[in-house]
Scaffold this active site. Structure first.
Site, mmCIF file in Angstrom:
data_model
loop_
_atom_site.group_PDB
_atom_site.id
_atom_site.type_symbol
_atom_site.label_atom_id
_atom_site.label_comp_id
_atom_site.label_asym_id
_atom_site.label_seq_id
_atom_site.Cartn_x
_atom_site.Cartn_y
_atom_site.Cartn_z
ATOM 1 N N ASP A 66 0.833 -1.209 0.000
ATOM 2 C CA ASP A 66 0.000 0.000 0.000
ATOM 3 C C ASP A 66 0.864 1.255 0.000
ATOM 4 O OD1 ASP A 66 0.949 -0.447 2.559
ATOM 5 O OD2 ASP A 66 -1.010 -0.721 3.470
ATOM 6 N N ASP A 135 -7.736 -2.005 14.133
ATOM 7 C CA ASP A 135 -9.135 -2.089 13.696
ATOM 8 C C ASP A 135 -9.374 -3.280 12.767
ATOM 9 O OD1 ASP A 135 -7.936 -1.329 11.333
ATOM 10 O OD2 ASP A 135 -9.111 0.509 11.052
ATOM 11 N N HIS A 137 -7.606 -4.084 10.014
ATOM 12 C CA HIS A 137 -7.232 -3.969 8.600
ATOM 13 C C HIS A 137 -5.992 -4.794 8.294
ATOM 14 C CE1 HIS A 137 -4.709 -0.132 9.578
ATOM 15 N NE2 HIS A 137 -3.879 -1.120 9.423
ATOM 16 N N GLU A 142 -9.636 -1.193 5.200
ATOM 17 C CA GLU A 142 -10.302 -0.807 6.437
ATOM 18 C C GLU A 142 -11.639 -1.538 6.584
ATOM 19 O OE1 GLU A 142 -8.537 0.628 8.462
ATOM 20 O OE2 GLU A 142 -7.790 2.615 7.909
HETATM 21 P P1 PGA Z 1 2.142 -1.587 12.717
HETATM 22 O O1 PGA Z 1 1.002 -1.441 11.635
HETATM 23 O O2 PGA Z 1 3.016 -2.712 12.260
HETATM 24 O O3 PGA Z 1 2.893 -0.283 12.697
HETATM 25 O O4 PGA Z 1 1.485 -1.878 14.017
HETATM 26 C C1 PGA Z 1 0.344 -2.581 11.198
HETATM 27 C C2 PGA Z 1 -0.751 -2.222 10.219
HETATM 28 O O5 PGA Z 1 -1.349 -1.141 10.341
HETATM 29 O O6 PGA Z 1 -1.021 -3.027 9.322
#
Ligand code: PGA
Length: 260
Positions: A66, A135, A137, A142
């Site tokens: 992404d 959340d 995702h 999302e």
């Molecule tokens: P993080 O993010 O590794 O910084 O916790 C994970 C994500 O949002 O997929």
């Protein structure tokens, strides 16, 4: 889905083992790389193995999941740049063999279709590393994301923007609202998915992913339909798993011939 409850350090080694095995099978293997804090230990471990001469990614190819929309090329917060700094710089992969979605494209819809085409032309992703958002995702899919979605523009949730404000000097207003992300349908085509989750903040999302009902409310639950997912998590992230003891017993008694 295999759940391995371990330490973050051991998880990084196990994920690196999966990648190393894929490279042994095919030096031109296609890796799916993730950003965020979670996979950093894996990149450090891959870098250590490359420096020690135990592994080479010289012929490998990689795709990022992404990208933010609207950050200028070379912005240190852009995921293309994060992958360059955290992954490419540590290993011997060719920088040109690592692609990311183009969040600065004039025509974002065409850029998304082009990214899908490039993944398909590369033969698809052999090993996809994933983190998970608090959340639920994966990539930037999302809650509410179509379980069949392809690479497209999404709007980030307030929760994700707050979670990521730490990369923008804690300035929430500076966090982009939009992103380009591989879809859930895109990610589901990877042949082996290795999802890492560390810390209490991921506990509910991990419980939903492994034990919840499949639903766009918790997008990571789509992985229950994938035939080869390995979840590597620490005790804190595992703290809400109802069947944690079973997962521990399963891993402790794994047949010696069976790799992750
Ligand atoms: P993080 O993010 O590794 O910084 O916790 C994970 C994500 O949002 O997929």
């Amino acid at each position: 889905m295999e759940v391995v409850i371990t330490t973050a350090g051991r998880a990084a080694q196990l994920a690196a083992d999966v990648i190393a095995r894929a490279i042994t099978r095919n030096a031109r293997a296609v890796l799916g790389v993730a950003t965020g804090s979670t996979p950093l230990g894996v990149y450090t471990e891959l870098g250590r193995r490359v420096s020690a001469g135990e592994l080479s990614l010289r012929e490998a190819r990689a795709f990022a999941l992404d990208e933010y929309v609207g950050l200028p090329a070379g912005d240190p917060r852009s995921y293309r740049q994060v992958i360059a700094d955290e992954f490419v710089a540590q290993v011997d992969i060719e920088p040109d063999a690592v692609l990311a979605p183009d969040g600065a494209a004039h025509d974002l819809v065409a850029a998304c279709a082009d990214y899908e085409r490039r993944i398909a032309e590369a033969g698809g992703v052999d090993v996809q590393l994933l983190g998970i958002g608090s959340d639920g995702h994966i990539a930037f899919n999302e809650p509410g994301s179509s379980l069949a979605s392809r690479t497209r523009v999404k709007t980030l949730t307030d929760q994700t923007r707050r979670d990521n404000a730490r990369f923008f000097d804690d300035d929430l207003a500076a966090v982009p609202w939009h992103c380009v992300t591989q879809g859930l349908g895109t990610i589901m085509e990877a042949r082996h998915i290795v999802l890492l989750a560390f810390g209490e903040a991921k506990a509910e999302a991990l419980h939903q992913l492994v034990e919840g009902a499949v639903s766009a409310r918790w997008p990571a639950t789509v992985l229950q339909h994938h035939p080869h997912v390995t979840v590597l998590c620490d005790e804190a992230a595992a703290s809400r798993l109802e069947l944690a003891d079973y997962y521990r017993e399963t891993f402790a008694n794994k047949p010696v011939w069976q790799s992750l």
